[in-house]
Design an enzyme around this catalytic site. Structure first.
Site, short mmCIF file in Angstrom:
data_model
loop_
_atom_site.label_atom_id
_atom_site.label_comp_id
_atom_site.label_asym_id
_atom_site.label_seq_id
_atom_site.Cartn_x
_atom_site.Cartn_y
_atom_site.Cartn_z
CB SER A 476 -0.86 0.00 1.26
OG SER A 476 -1.56 -1.22 1.34
CG ASP A 693 -5.22 -1.43 1.34
OD1 ASP A 693 -5.12 -2.50 0.72
OD2 ASP A 693 -4.30 -0.59 1.40
CD1 TRP A 695 -1.01 -8.10 4.43
CD2 TRP A 695 -1.86 -6.11 3.87
NE1 TRP A 695 -0.27 -7.13 5.07
CE2 TRP A 695 -0.77 -5.91 4.74
CE3 TRP A 695 -2.55 -4.99 3.39
CZ2 TRP A 695 -0.35 -4.65 5.15
CZ3 TRP A 695 -2.13 -3.73 3.80
CH2 TRP A 695 -1.04 -3.55 4.66
C1 LIG Z 1 -3.11 -5.36 -1.32
C2 LIG Z 1 -1.94 -5.65 -0.41
C3 LIG Z 1 -1.29 -4.63 0.23
C4 LIG Z 1 -0.21 -4.91 1.07
N1 LIG Z 1 0.44 -3.88 1.69
C5 LIG Z 1 1.47 -4.15 2.50
C6 LIG Z 1 2.17 -3.08 3.18
O1 LIG Z 1 1.86 -1.90 3.00
N2 LIG Z 1 3.19 -3.42 4.00
C7 LIG Z 1 3.57 -4.72 4.21
O2 LIG Z 1 4.51 -4.97 4.98
N3 LIG Z 1 2.93 -5.74 3.58
C8 LIG Z 1 1.92 -5.48 2.72
N4 LIG Z 1 1.30 -6.51 2.07
C9 LIG Z 1 1.88 -7.87 2.19
C10 LIG Z 1 3.00 -8.05 1.15
O3 LIG Z 1 2.45 -8.06 -0.16
C11 LIG Z 1 3.79 -9.35 1.30
O4 LIG Z 1 2.90 -10.42 1.37
C12 LIG Z 1 4.69 -9.35 2.53
O5 LIG Z 1 5.58 -8.27 2.48
C13 LIG Z 1 5.49 -10.65 2.62
O6 LIG Z 1 6.21 -10.81 1.42
P1 LIG Z 1 7.56 -11.64 1.35
O7 LIG Z 1 7.83 -11.94 -0.07
O8 LIG Z 1 8.63 -10.98 2.13
O9 LIG Z 1 7.17 -12.97 2.11
P2 LIG Z 1 6.81 -14.38 1.45
O10 LIG Z 1 8.01 -15.02 0.89
O11 LIG Z 1 5.65 -14.19 0.56
O12 LIG Z 1 6.39 -15.15 2.74
C14 LIG Z 1 5.21 -14.79 3.39
C15 LIG Z 1 4.50 -16.07 3.78
O13 LIG Z 1 5.27 -16.72 4.78
C16 LIG Z 1 4.40 -17.39 5.65
N5 LIG Z 1 4.69 -16.93 7.02
C17 LIG Z 1 4.98 -15.67 7.40
N6 LIG Z 1 5.20 -15.64 8.74
C18 LIG Z 1 5.03 -16.90 9.18
C19 LIG Z 1 5.12 -17.51 10.45
N7 LIG Z 1 5.42 -16.83 11.54
N8 LIG Z 1 4.88 -18.84 10.53
C20 LIG Z 1 4.58 -19.56 9.42
N9 LIG Z 1 4.49 -19.03 8.20
C21 LIG Z 1 4.72 -17.73 8.09
C22 LIG Z 1 2.98 -17.06 5.25
O14 LIG Z 1 2.52 -18.12 4.46
C23 LIG Z 1 3.14 -15.84 4.39
O15 LIG Z 1 2.17 -15.74 3.40
C24 LIG Z 1 0.22 -6.25 1.25
C25 LIG Z 1 -0.44 -7.29 0.60
C26 LIG Z 1 -1.51 -7.00 -0.22
C27 LIG Z 1 -2.20 -8.13 -0.92
#
Ligand SMILES: Cc1cc2nc3c(=O)[nH]c(=O)nc-3n(C[C@H](O)[C@H](O)[C@H](O)COP(=O)(O)OP(=O)(O)OC[C@H]3O[C@@H](n4cnc5c(N)ncnc54)[C@H](O)[C@@H]3O)c2cc1C
Ligand SMILES: Cc1cc2nc3c(=O)[nH]c(=O)nc-3n(C[C@H](O)[C@H](O)[C@H](O)COP(=O)(O)O)c2cc1C
Length: 696
Positions: A476, A693, A695
């Site tokens: 966001s 908004d 997630w």
């Molecule tokens: C519309 C929208 C807006 C968003 N805005 C923001 C924002 O403003 N700021 C923000 O920080 N994020 C935001 N997000 C979330 C962001 O898109 C990512 O999903 C987030 O940053 C994680 O991405 P990553 O690739 O680092 O983690 P990934 O590699 O995608 O890993 C995340 C996944 O790890 C798993 N996981 C995480 N923690 C644990 C745990 N403790 N135990 C077990 N499994 C776990 C979950 O399955 C999770 O889905 C938003 C998401 C959406 C859909």
């Protein structure tokens, strides 16, 4: 449909262009002084008119047929290439397919399920193809009964406020507005959604109901997939009942076991011009070297990172603020929009997969679709190297789905390992429980699976065929374009956790972003990004009060909203009350943007700054508690002053708890029953005065 419309517009444009040029020549002629003097004698004029009429008669007699005007759009529509591309019926007939599986997918899950269903058809003596509704003329659906024993399957994901995915938007609009006759069309729908959202599986439910209203025959019940629970299990269970129902319907028998059919063939390029090899581009080759607008999901902009600072003062988490420079990109955004970033996978995981499988990751390869009629020629941009595919294109960190385990099982030389993999992919209760505990609860990614099943050594090209695509991550936007037209701000928390197997899993995007410092060995660090428009918008009238509720990184869009309200004030506009409910753990640890927010409060841009420090006292205090504490003021703003309510952040708990707090306030101060309070908030949502908004 879209193409026809576009061509019609071009035709219209041409005729107006012609009109404009004829207006121009008339005007020019009127200005010409020579026009004042006659330059033709009467005889000349007679001869001229005579030859003109004679010419016209000859022309009419000889060329009449050929000269019939053919509208340009007709010519284009009848081009064989175009027809073949958008006609799924022609394609099905040509390739002997009788099952078409359409998908409405944003982040690839519905597409994956559609591919699996299309592949399944083979087990039952049928032939399936998956199809993106955006690529085909969906009005052809009514022609499906031309194909014997045919079915249309729809895998439909829901987003936002019960909205379709981008690729299903036109199909949704057409279904909604149209009155097609689908009699004789047989169909079924599998819905993908998440129970934590208000409009659970709304798209799947809508398509299921609408097709029936338009006369199509539902041959199996709507499947409901819940991503908050176990979406994979929901799908597998539905699928296991769906196929027998199809067999019964058509009176056919399953031909046998699930078989492993390769969809792509490997081609190793031994002598290749490296300039023709994809290095991570999403669409056009070399698009990262020569950037050309417009920028979108297929053509992301490489935005330099100009700021990357840690926001929290203490604690073991890492919360960060990033600024991406979009100068010169022609990218425009509004407060409330999302920025999508394409991350890359950790090179350590990529190398380890290469080591375990004993392959040279720098081999240049292509995976070519064996189905030459398919619109999808490769699973990811090819030619490329295994290293690029595993780094940029494939998801190597989410737990593998059951179909991946099933297909890989053939490569486990140890019978017990093979048996367990097959079991996890089966629909037996024991198999489901094993998949849940061994894969999902233990957060095992493909590397952990390969490490923990030492006899499993699949060919890397088959693994690359099976793994889903690495998806962009959304954030966001934490800035206002009025104040920061050339930069986009992100507020994010780095994901890192220990799994039950003792491994430390790191979030792909956030750990990659964390290391994006403005200068990286003298080079500008860049992030491939594009903007996704949202409906999360400040009220049209700046005088309307706003209540913003955003704990943790949910503060992100409100930094943009507050900046924008401040800017409006500076422009001399009257601005309504601007109330923020923010939450964090400890005041001295993770009070994000404390200085900025306090300054906004001091200057009166923020009329109220309410912060819930959840762990600073014995009792947990969250934003919903503060809302209830301030219930009179909240109710006045909502009920009397027409405030707009905004909620951002965690969908699983916070959004629901906040909504319950609003129900309670409406019950207590509005004298409403619970049902009336629920209805009251629903009406606010319909009017666009209660927006989320969120997630999970
Ligand atoms: C519309 C929208 C807006 C968003 N805005 C923001 C924002 O403003 N700021 C923000 O920080 N994020 C935001 N997000 C979330 C962001 O898109 C990512 O999903 C987030 O940053 C994680 O991405 P990553 O690739 O680092 O983690 P990934 O590699 O995608 O890993 C995340 C996944 O790890 C798993 N996981 C995480 N923690 C644990 C745990 N403790 N135990 C077990 N499994 C776990 C979950 O399955 C999770 O889905 C938003 C998401 C959406 C859909
Ligand atoms: C930002 C966002 C909004 C969502 N909104 C809804 C929703 O309103 N209703 C619902 O049932 N599911 C919702 N979901 C869940 C998705 O539909 C679900 O995760 C689905 O599996 C995604 O499929 P896809 O990967 O094919 O896009 C939402 C998910 C996200 C990330």
């Amino acid at each position: 449909m879209t193409r026809g419309f576009r061509v019609a517009c071009i035709a219209r444009q041409c005729s107006s262009e012609q009109r404009r040029s004829s207006y121009r020549s008339m005007a020019d002629a009127q200005k010409d002084p020579a026009m004042d003097e006659p330059f033709l004698s009467n005889l000349d004029l007679f001869l001229f008119l005579f030859s003109l009429i004679a010419g016209l008669i000859v022309y009419w007699m000889v060329f009449r047929k050929k000269a019939e005007p053919i509208p340009e759009f007709k010519k284009l529509e009848s081009t064989p290439q175009t027809t073949r591309d958008t006609s799924f019926i022609d394609k099905m007939k040509k390739t002997g397919k009788n099952i078409v599986v359409f998908y409405g997918s944003q982040t690839g899950t519905a597409e994956e399920f559609a591919n699996r269903l299309a592949k399944d058809a083979h087990r039952y003596g049928m032939k399936g193809m998956s199809a993106d509704p955006e690529e085909y003329d969906m009005s052809e659906l009514s022609r499906l009964p031309e194909i014997e024993n045919s079915i249309a399957i729809f895998c439909m994901a829901t987003y936002g406020e019960g909205d379709p995915t981008d690729n299903a938007q036109d199909f949704y609009d057409w279904l909604h507005e149209g009155d097609a006759n689908f009699s004789g069309v047989k169909y079924t729908v599998f819905a993908l959604g998440n129970k934590t959202y208000e409009h659970y599986n709304a798209m799947g439910k809508y398509v299921d109901q609408r097709l029936s209203e338009l006369g199509a025959q539902r041959i199996f019940d709507l499947g409901m997939g819940d991503d908050d629970g176990n979406l994979e299990e929901d799908f597998v269970s539905w699928r296991e009942q769906f196929w027998p129902a199809v067999c019964e319907h058509f009176g056919v028998e399953a031909t046998g076991e699930e078989s492993s059919i390769r969809q792509y063939e490997l081609k190793v390029h031994s002598d290749v011009n490296m300039n023709k090899v994809y290095t991570g581009e999403l669409g056009r080759l070399k698009s990262f070297e020569s950037q050309k607008p417009p920028f979108d999901s297929k053509n992301p902009f490489l935005a330099p990172v100009t700021v990357n600072r840690k926001l929290n003062k203490a604690g073991d988490r890492h919360l960060m603020h990033l600024e991406l420079d979009i100068t010169g990109s022609r990218i425009r955004y509004e407060s409330g929009d999302h920025v999508a970033v394409y991350p890359i996978n950790d090179s350590v995981i990529v190398s380890r997969i290469g080591d375990l499988l004993g392959v040279d990751l720098d081999t240049v390869i292509s995976l070519n679709n064996l189905d030459e009629e398919s619109n999808k020629k490769h699973p990811f941009p090819c030619p490329t190297t295994y290293r690029t595919a595993l780094t940029h294109y494939l998801d190597i960190t989410n737990p593998p789905r059951t179909n991946v385990l099933y297909e890989l099982a053939q490569y486990a030389s140890e019978p017990k390992e093979q048996e367990n993999m097959r079991k996890m992919a089966s629909s037996s209760a024991e198999g489901k429980a094993l998949y849940q505990s061994w894969v999902l609860d233990s957060c095992r990614n493909i590397l952990a699976v390969l490490e923990d099943l030492p006899s499993l050594r699949p060919p890397i090209d088959h693994l690359c065929e099976l793994l889903p695509r690495l998806q962009a991550r959304y954030y966001s936007i934490a800035s206002s374009s009025k104040v920061h037209p050339n930069s986009i701000h992100i507020c994010a928390v780095v994901v890192e956790y220990e799994t039950k197997t003792g491994r430390v899993n790191k979030g792909v995007a956030t750990n990659w972003l964390k290391n994006k410092t403005p200068t990286d060995n003298g080079h500008k660090a860049t992030v491939p990004m594009y903007i996704r428009k949202s409906q999360f918008r400040l009220p049209f009238k700046s005088t309307n009060p706003v209540i913003m509720i955003g704990p943790g990184t949910g503060i992100a869009p409100f930094m943009g909203f507050v900046q924008e309200r401040g800017w409006l004030k500076e422009q001399g506009k009257e601005v309504g009350e601007t109330v923020l409910y923010y939450g964090c753990r400890y005041k001295n640890e993770d009070f994000l943007y404390q200085e900025e927010l306090e300054e906004f409060e001091e200057t009166g841009v923020l009329t109220e700054l309410n912060v819930a420090f959840s762990r600073d006292q014995a009792e947990k205090v969250y934003v919903q508690h503060l809302l209830k504490r301030n219930k009179e003021a909240v109710w006045r703003l909502v009920h009397t002053d027409n405030a707009h309510i905004y909620i951002c952040g965690d969908a699983r708990n916070m959004a629901r708890d906040v909504q319950n707090a609003f129900y309670e306030i409406a019950e207590e101060l509005g004298g409403l029953s619970r049902a009336q309070a629920v209805d009251y908030i629903k009406k606010l949502m319909t009017k666009g005065r209660y927006s989320q908004d969120v997630w999970s």
